[in-house]
Design an enzyme around this catalytic site. Structure first.
Site, short mmCIF file in Angstrom:
data_model
loop_
_atom_site.label_atom_id
_atom_site.label_comp_id
_atom_site.label_asym_id
_atom_site.label_seq_id
_atom_site.Cartn_x
_atom_site.Cartn_y
_atom_site.Cartn_z
N GLU A 245 -9.51 -2.93 4.16
CA GLU A 245 -8.42 -3.12 5.12
C GLU A 245 -8.96 -3.20 6.55
O GLU A 245 -8.62 -4.12 7.31
CB GLU A 245 -7.41 -1.98 5.01
CG GLU A 245 -6.26 -2.10 6.00
CD GLU A 245 -5.29 -0.93 5.91
OE1 GLU A 245 -4.12 -1.12 6.25
OE2 GLU A 245 -5.71 0.17 5.51
N SER B 180 0.26 6.66 2.72
CA SER B 180 0.76 7.68 3.65
C SER B 180 2.03 8.35 3.14
O SER B 180 2.85 7.73 2.45
CB SER B 180 1.03 7.06 5.02
OG SER B 180 -0.16 6.60 5.61
N GLN C 202 0.85 -1.19 0.00
CA GLN C 202 0.00 0.00 0.00
C GLN C 202 0.88 1.24 0.00
O GLN C 202 1.79 1.36 0.83
CB GLN C 202 -0.90 -0.01 1.24
CG GLN C 202 -1.96 1.06 1.28
CD GLN C 202 -2.80 0.94 2.54
OE1 GLN C 202 -2.37 0.36 3.52
NE2 GLN C 202 -3.99 1.53 2.53
N GLU D 109 -7.75 7.94 16.30
CA GLU D 109 -8.48 9.21 16.29
C GLU D 109 -9.32 9.37 15.02
O GLU D 109 -10.48 9.82 15.07
CB GLU D 109 -7.48 10.38 16.41
CG GLU D 109 -6.79 10.47 17.76
CD GLU D 109 -5.65 9.47 17.92
OE1 GLU D 109 -5.13 9.35 19.05
OE2 GLU D 109 -5.28 8.81 16.93
N SER E 80 4.12 -1.11 4.38
CA SER E 80 4.42 -2.48 4.80
C SER E 80 4.71 -3.37 3.59
O SER E 80 4.02 -3.28 2.57
CB SER E 80 3.23 -3.07 5.57
OG SER E 80 2.90 -2.27 6.68
#
Length: 420
Positions: free
Chosen positions: A230, A115, A112, A385, A147
């Site tokens: 996911e 980010s 993936q 969060e 990852s």
């Protein structure tokens, strides 16, 4: 078989199929092709998608049956967890035909690429750029916390294709081939001593236009689709990781399947309920009321997490996408709680000895490593969060946080940030 058939029926069917087809002398590649053709790699996919139309949790039953039989389990990986479902949901027939079978057959591994150093929780703030050049897109930028990037062949890439629209509107989702000039992957060493995560740099890397999935500018919707799969998979505690790893970089495709079936994954950082029960007996803590209470709480968390994942899938199938996404987010939070509690119970059973790493520690330091790694569960797959924000807005109907830049062209937002 209906959605409720997740126990003896499917297991008996798996065992009958294995009795007829398991051949330890086949290569891993040939065996995994056979497994995929029968729909066992992703039994929760529909028959038309290459599965068997079973509920999500059926994958655990299938893998357990393979292991008990002594056969090499179906391939897993992030491609199975996220890329294949996303492409099935949003891809063209040509994209599905080209990308999904290699995932189901274990021929290619995926990672993936979402980010960035400046766009983690605020994922829509990403600045990796994709510029159109004829039949290709040219990629420049950086990703982080990817990852399995070093083991992967393809990446699920989010890149900005338009800076002159609001930031959520100018993003696109690509299937990027990692094995090309212009892609540099560097491992990130963690406090566990491992390097599960990586940073990935793009310097004029190329993606064919045919590998833009979901349409130009629809990347935010595509990303949320990927994240839903996911979080649902993580919340269900599914066995998507698999071992040995898929793709040529795993080094097993040419191996004899019977030999690969005897391989054992390196001691990881996942502590299961069964691990902890065995540990409690081994260290004479099985009758300790505090340990028993914690184990009971963990068992309840695991069961509720699996039910929650089934509910999320049912909501999504019924067309309640918002509810399904919120439930998946709650499932991700629940899995964080499971991961941290399991690690804490391991430490409580072992006491000070639980801090020993390597061969001096219990299970070669597995419990120590799990404890040190457990805080990461609040971050990977989307921070706690962010998951709480999603659940609050989409389930409880609470107002969104104020965002005065939401409708401004992202280029102007970036200029304002640089001036500040």
């Amino acid at each position: 078989m209906g959605d409720g058939d997740t126990g003896a029926g499917p297991r008996a069917e798996v065992e009958a199929w294995l009795a007829e087809h398991w051949d330890p002398d086949l290569s891993v590649e040939r065996w995994w092709r056979l497994v995929a053709a029968a729909g066992w790699t992703a039994p929760h996919f529909s028959v038309e998608q290459g599965g068997r139309g079973l509920p999500q949790r059926a994958g655990r039953t299938v893998r357990a049956a393979f292991a008990a039989f002594g056969a090499l389990e179906p391939p897993g990986g992030l491609g199975l967890l996220m890329a294949a479902p996303t492409i099935l949901a949003l891809g063209t027939p040509e994209q599905i035909a080209r990308h999904v079978p290699p995932i189901l057959e274990g021929r290619l591994g995926w990672c993936q690429l979402f980010s960035e150093p400046g766009a983690g929780s605020d994922l829509a703030g990403l600045t990796t750029r994709a510029q159109r050049d004829g039949d290709n897109w040219v990629i420049n930028g950086q990703k982080v916390w990817s990852s399995q990037a070093r083991e992967a062949d393809y990446g699920m890439l989010l890149a900005r294709t338009d800076f002159d629209v609001p930031k959520h509107a100018g993003i696109s989702w690509f299937a990027l081939n990692l094995d090309q000039p212009g892609v540099t992957i560097r491992p990130l060493r963690e406090m566990t001593g491992d390097a599960v995560f990586n940073e990935v740099f793009f310097d004029n890397a190329v993606v064919p236009a045919a590998d833009l999935v979901g349409g130009e500018g629809n990347g935010w919707m595509a990303a949320n689709t990927t994240l839903h799969f996911e979080r649902t998979g993580i919340g269900a505690g599914g066995a998507h990781a698999g071992f040995p790893p898929p793709g040529p970089k795993g080094g097993v495709l040419g191996m004899r399947a019977g030999d690969a079936a005897r391989l054992r994954a390196p001691e990881g950082m996942v502590v299961t309920f069964a691990d902890l029960v065995a540990l409690a007996h081994e260290h004479g803590r099985a009758d300790d009321p505090t340990i028993r209470d914690a184990l009971a709480r963990l068992h309840c968390y695991v069961q509720v997490g699996q039910w929650n994942a089934a509910r999320a899938k049912a909501e999504a199938a019924a067309g309640n996408a918002g509810a399904g996404t919120a439930i998946a987010s709650m499932g991700k939070i629940a899995q964080t709680r499971i991961t941290k509690l399991a690690a804490e119970i391991g430490m409580d059973i072992l006491g000070a000895g639980g801090l020993l790493a390597g061969p001096d520690g219990a299970a070669d330091g597995k419990f120590a490593k799990a404890f040190v790694f457990s805080p990461a569960s609040s971050i990977y797959g989307g921070t706690d969060e962010i998951q709480r924000n999603i659940a609050a807005e989409r389930t409880l109907g609470l107002p969104r946080e104020p965002n005065p830049d939401r409708d401004r062209p992202y280029r102007e937002v970036l200029r304002g940030q640089r001036r500040a």
